[in-house]
Motif scaffolding. Structure first.
Motif, short mmCIF file in Angstrom:
data_model
loop_
_atom_site.label_atom_id
_atom_site.label_comp_id
_atom_site.label_asym_id
_atom_site.label_seq_id
_atom_site.Cartn_x
_atom_site.Cartn_y
_atom_site.Cartn_z
N VAL A 52 0.85 -1.19 0.00
CA VAL A 52 0.00 0.00 0.00
C VAL A 52 0.89 1.24 0.00
CG1 VAL A 52 -1.82 1.27 1.21
CG2 VAL A 52 -1.84 -1.22 1.23
N TYR A 53 0.65 2.13 -0.95
CA TYR A 53 1.42 3.37 -1.09
C TYR A 53 0.49 4.56 -0.90
CZ TYR A 53 4.68 0.20 -3.30
OH TYR A 53 5.53 -0.85 -3.54
N VAL A 54 0.99 5.59 -0.23
CA VAL A 54 0.22 6.83 -0.08
C VAL A 54 1.04 7.98 -0.66
CG1 VAL A 54 -0.90 8.42 1.51
CG2 VAL A 54 -0.96 5.96 1.97
N VAL A 55 0.38 8.77 -1.52
CA VAL A 55 1.04 9.86 -2.24
C VAL A 55 0.61 11.20 -1.64
CG1 VAL A 55 1.30 10.95 -4.51
CG2 VAL A 55 0.82 8.49 -4.36
N THR A 102 8.79 15.54 -5.08
CA THR A 102 10.17 15.20 -5.44
C THR A 102 10.27 13.96 -6.32
OG1 THR A 102 10.35 13.87 -3.44
CG2 THR A 102 11.09 16.15 -3.28
N THR A 103 9.14 13.31 -6.57
CA THR A 103 9.18 12.02 -7.28
C THR A 103 8.19 12.02 -8.43
OG1 THR A 103 9.45 11.06 -5.08
CG2 THR A 103 9.06 9.50 -6.85
N ASP A 104 8.54 11.37 -9.53
CA ASP A 104 7.60 11.13 -10.62
C ASP A 104 6.71 9.95 -10.19
OD1 ASP A 104 6.32 10.12 -12.86
OD2 ASP A 104 7.99 10.57 -14.21
N VAL A 105 5.49 10.28 -9.80
CA VAL A 105 4.62 9.28 -9.14
C VAL A 105 4.34 8.08 -10.06
CG1 VAL A 105 2.33 8.90 -8.12
CG2 VAL A 105 3.56 11.03 -7.68
N MET A 106 4.04 8.38 -11.32
CA MET A 106 3.71 7.28 -12.24
C MET A 106 4.89 6.34 -12.43
SD MET A 106 1.01 8.54 -14.99
CE MET A 106 1.71 7.37 -16.07
N ALA A 107 6.07 6.94 -12.63
CA ALA A 107 7.26 6.12 -12.86
C ALA A 107 7.57 5.30 -11.60
CB ALA A 107 8.44 7.02 -13.22
N GLU A 108 7.42 5.93 -10.45
CA GLU A 108 7.73 5.25 -9.18
C GLU A 108 6.78 4.07 -8.95
OE1 GLU A 108 10.26 6.19 -7.34
OE2 GLU A 108 9.89 4.91 -5.57
N LEU A 109 5.50 4.30 -9.20
CA LEU A 109 4.53 3.22 -8.97
C LEU A 109 4.76 2.08 -9.96
CD1 LEU A 109 1.24 5.20 -8.24
CD2 LEU A 109 2.44 3.66 -6.68
N ARG A 110 5.11 2.45 -11.18
CA ARG A 110 5.37 1.41 -12.17
C ARG A 110 6.57 0.57 -11.74
NH1 ARG A 110 3.62 3.39 -17.73
NH2 ARG A 110 1.82 3.49 -16.36
N ARG A 126 7.72 0.10 -8.78
CA ARG A 126 7.51 -0.72 -7.58
C ARG A 126 6.51 -1.86 -7.81
NH1 ARG A 126 7.65 2.99 -2.17
NH2 ARG A 126 8.79 4.75 -3.00
N THR A 127 5.90 -1.88 -9.01
CA THR A 127 4.92 -2.95 -9.28
C THR A 127 5.36 -3.79 -10.48
OG1 THR A 127 3.66 -1.36 -10.59
CG2 THR A 127 2.91 -1.74 -8.34
N GLY A 128 6.64 -3.89 -10.67
CA GLY A 128 7.16 -4.73 -11.76
C GLY A 128 6.68 -4.26 -13.13
N GLY A 129 6.44 -2.95 -13.26
CA GLY A 129 6.05 -2.40 -14.57
C GLY A 129 4.55 -2.40 -14.81
N ARG A 130 3.77 -2.95 -13.88
CA ARG A 130 2.34 -3.13 -14.18
C ARG A 130 1.44 -1.99 -13.71
NH1 ARG A 130 0.27 -8.94 -12.75
NH2 ARG A 130 0.00 -8.03 -10.69
N GLY A 131 1.76 -1.41 -12.58
CA GLY A 131 0.87 -0.38 -12.00
C GLY A 131 0.00 -0.98 -10.92
N PRO A 132 -0.52 -0.15 -9.99
CA PRO A 132 -1.34 -0.65 -8.89
C PRO A 132 -2.66 -1.26 -9.40
CG PRO A 132 -0.72 1.66 -8.55
CD PRO A 132 -0.31 1.30 -9.94
N ASP A 133 -3.14 -2.27 -8.67
CA ASP A 133 -4.43 -2.89 -9.00
C ASP A 133 -5.58 -1.93 -8.67
OD1 ASP A 133 -3.40 -5.69 -9.48
OD2 ASP A 133 -2.70 -5.35 -7.42
N VAL A 134 -5.40 -1.21 -7.57
CA VAL A 134 -6.46 -0.32 -7.07
C VAL A 134 -5.85 1.06 -6.82
CG1 VAL A 134 -7.95 0.16 -5.07
CG2 VAL A 134 -7.86 -2.15 -6.02
#
Ligand SMILES: NC(=O)c1ccc[n+]([C@@H]2O[C@H](COP(=O)([O-])OP(=O)(O)OC[C@H]3O[C@@H](n4cnc5c(N)ncnc54)[C@H](O)[C@@H]3O)[C@@H](O)[C@H]2O)c1
Ligand SMILES: [Zn+2]
Ligand SMILES: [Zn+2]
Length: 391
Positions: free
Chosen positions: A213-216, A239-247, A249-257
Motif C-alpha cells: 500500500v502506497y500513499v502519495v 520530489t518524485t515522478d509518481v507514475m514512474a515510481e509506482l510502475r 515498484r509494481t514490476g512495470g504493471r501499476g497498482p491494482d487499485v
C-alpha cells in the motif's frame, strides 16, 4: 447553545444559536463530545459548494451522548455513547436496502438543487449546505440526529472518544473506497492524499489484505504519520515522478487499485495545475482534478479507480480515453458509512485501527476559527482540528 457558523467565504464564527429539538419521531438529540474538521468542510468554506447561507452550522464528523429520544426511536436510550455517520439515511428506501446509504431517497428533504446539478439527488449530510438537506451540523454543543437507529452506533467500552470520533466519516469513507474498489488479498493499492481520509483508506486496504500500500502526498508530517501509524509506504509527489515510481515498484504493471482522496482543490506542480487553478477561479470549471487524472494514468490495465475526494461539477482534460482503453473500473461515492461502522468499531476495539494521531490539534469550540485556519493552511502540521464543545 454555542455553534460554529459559516459567515462567508473562508470565514467561520462561533455564535449563539437556538438549541435543537426533536422534530421527527425517529430523531435523537446528542450532546456532542468531540467533533472534527474534514477536508470536505474546506470545499464549503472556500465557497465551492453551492447553497451555503450565512449562519449555517458546520460540522459532520462527531460523537457524543444521547440526551433526548424521539418516540419512534427503537434502539437508542438516554445516556448511550454513540458515533454518528456523516450522511443521513432512512434505512428503509430502495437505496438503503442496497446498503447505498449516502444515496438515500429520504435523507435530503431539499433535493431540488442537486437534481438540477446532477440529474438526481444523493442523501443528506450534517452541516453541508442546503443542497445536502440544510441540516444543522455538529460543531455545536448539541445536534439533532435524524433516523438515529440507522445512523448512530454504540461505541464499545474499549474504544475511547478520541478514537471513535473518526469512525463517523474519515474511516468509514476510507473503508468504503478500499472495499468498493474491490481490494483483494495480495493487491497493490495506491492512495492519493494523506489527510484523514487517505490515511484511513490505506489502513482499510491493509486490513482487507492488500500486500503493498502506497500513499502519495507532499506534506512531510502527513507522510511521516502514514509510515508510523498506518504502516504503509509513502511517495512524495513534489520530489518524485509518481507514475514512474509506482510502475517501478509494481514490476512495470501499476497498482491494482487506485484511490483518490484529494478532491476538487488538488494541488499540482505542473502547467496543468496552473491551468486548473485559473479555470476554477474564472468559474470555467468547478473542480481541479489533477489527482484523479494521475490515478487513472497510473492504474494498471483492467484495474479499479475510486474517487473519494469531493467534486461538484464538470472537469476539463478528463482522461476518458485512458479509462476506456485500459478497461478501468471507475467509481466514486459519498460515504455509505452505515454499512461499515460496526466492523470499523470492532477493529478499533481490537486495536487494529487507530486514529488518535489524526487529532493533531484539540481545542475548545470557542477556538474554532483558529482551528479552521490551521486546518486549511495545514499550519503546524495540522491534520485535523478537533473541537470540544463542553470543554
Ligand atoms: N466521499 C466521501 O464521503 C468523503 C468523506 C470525507 C471526505 N471526503 C473528501 O476526501 C478528500 C480528502 O479529505 P481529507 O479530510 O483527508 O482532506 P485533507 O485536506 O486533510 O487532505 C487532502 C490531502 O491531499 C493532498 N494533496 C493535494 N493535492 C494532491 C495531489 N495532487 N496528489 C496527492 N495528494 C494531494 C494534500 O496535501 C492533503 O494532505 C476531500 O476532497 C474531502 O472532501 C469525501
Ligand atoms: Zn467529511
Ligand atoms: Zn433511505
Amino acid at each position: 447553545m454555542r455553534a460554529v457558523t459559516w459567515t462567508g467565504v473562508n470565514e467561520v464564527s462561533v455564535e449563539t444559536v437556538p438549541d435543537p429539538t426533536i422534530l421527527n419521531a425517529r430523531d435523537v438529540i446528542l450532546r456532542v463530545r468531540r467533533t472534527t474538521t474534514c477536508g470536505s468542510d474546506l470545499h464549503l468554506l472556500g465557497g465551492y459548494i453551492p447553497a451555503m447561507r450565512t449562519g449555517d452550522v458546520l460540522g459532520h464528523e462527531f460523537m457524543g451522548e444521547v440526551v433526548e429520544v424521539g418516540p419512534g426511536v427503537r434502539d437508542r436510550r438516554v445516556g448511550d455513547r454513540v458515533v454518528v455517520n456523516s450522511f443521513i439515511a432512512c434505512g428503509a428506501c430502495w437505496y438503503c436496502r442496497q446498503e447505498l446509504y449516502s444515496l438515500c431517497d429520504n435523507g435530503n428533504p431539499n433535493p431540488g438543487i442537486t437534481e438540477g446539478l446532477w440529474g438526481q439527488s444523493p442523501g443528506g449530510c450534517f452541516g453541508y449546505s442546503h443542497a445536502m438537506g440544510g441540516f444543522a451540523g455538529s460543531h455545536a454543543e448539541y445536534v439533532r440526529v435524524p433516523y438515529a437507529d440507522v445512523g448512530s452506533f454504540l461505541v464499545p467500552e474499549e474504544v475511547s472518544d478520541d478514537r471513535a470520533l473518526f469512525a463517523s466519516d474519515a474511516v468509514s469513507t476510507g473503508w468504503m473506497g478500499a472495499d468498493l474498489a474491490g481490494t483483494k488479498p495480495g493487491d497493490t493499492v495506491a492512495v492519493w492524499g494523506a489527510g484523514g481520509v487517505g490515511q484511513m483508506a490505506a489502513r482499510a486496504a491493509m486490513l482487507l489484505g492488500a500486500e503493498q500500500v502506497y500513499v502519495v502526498d507532499r506534506l512531510p508530517e502527513r507522510l511521516e504519520q502514514v509510515r508510523r501509524h498506518v504502516g504503509a509506504e509513502v511517495i512524495d509527489y513534489s520530489t518524485t515522478d509518481v507514475m514512474a515510481e509506482l510502475r517501478e515498484r509494481t514490476g512495470g504493471r501499476g497498482p491494482d487499485v487506485c484511490i483518490e482522496a484529494v478532491g476538487m482543490e488538488a494541488h499540482s506542480t505542473g502547467v496543468q495545475g496552473v491551468y486548473d487553478q485559473v479555470k476554477q477561479q474564472l468559474r470555467l470549471q468547478t473542480d481541479r482534478p489533477s489527482a484523479v487524472r494521475e490515478a487513472i494514468m497510473a492504474c494498471r490495465k483492467g484495474g479499479s479507480v475510486f474517487v473519494l475526494g469531493v467534486f461538484a461539477g464538470p472537469v476539463d482534460k478528463f482522461p476518458l480515453g485512458a479509462a476506456m482503453n485500459k478497461g478501468l473500473t471507475l467509481r466514486g461515492a459519498q460515504v455509505h458509512g452505515q454499512r461499515y461502522m460496526p466492523r470499523i468499531l470492532e477493529h478499533m476495539a481490537r486495536g487494529e485501527l487507530t486514529t488518535e494521531h489524526l487529532a493533531t490539534h484539540v481545542m475548545p469550540l470557542e477556538d474554532a476559527a483558529r482551528g479552521y485556519r490551521m486546518f486549511k493552511d495545514k499550519e503546524d502540521g495540522c491534520v485535523r482540528a478537533v473541537f470540544l464543545p463542553h470543554g
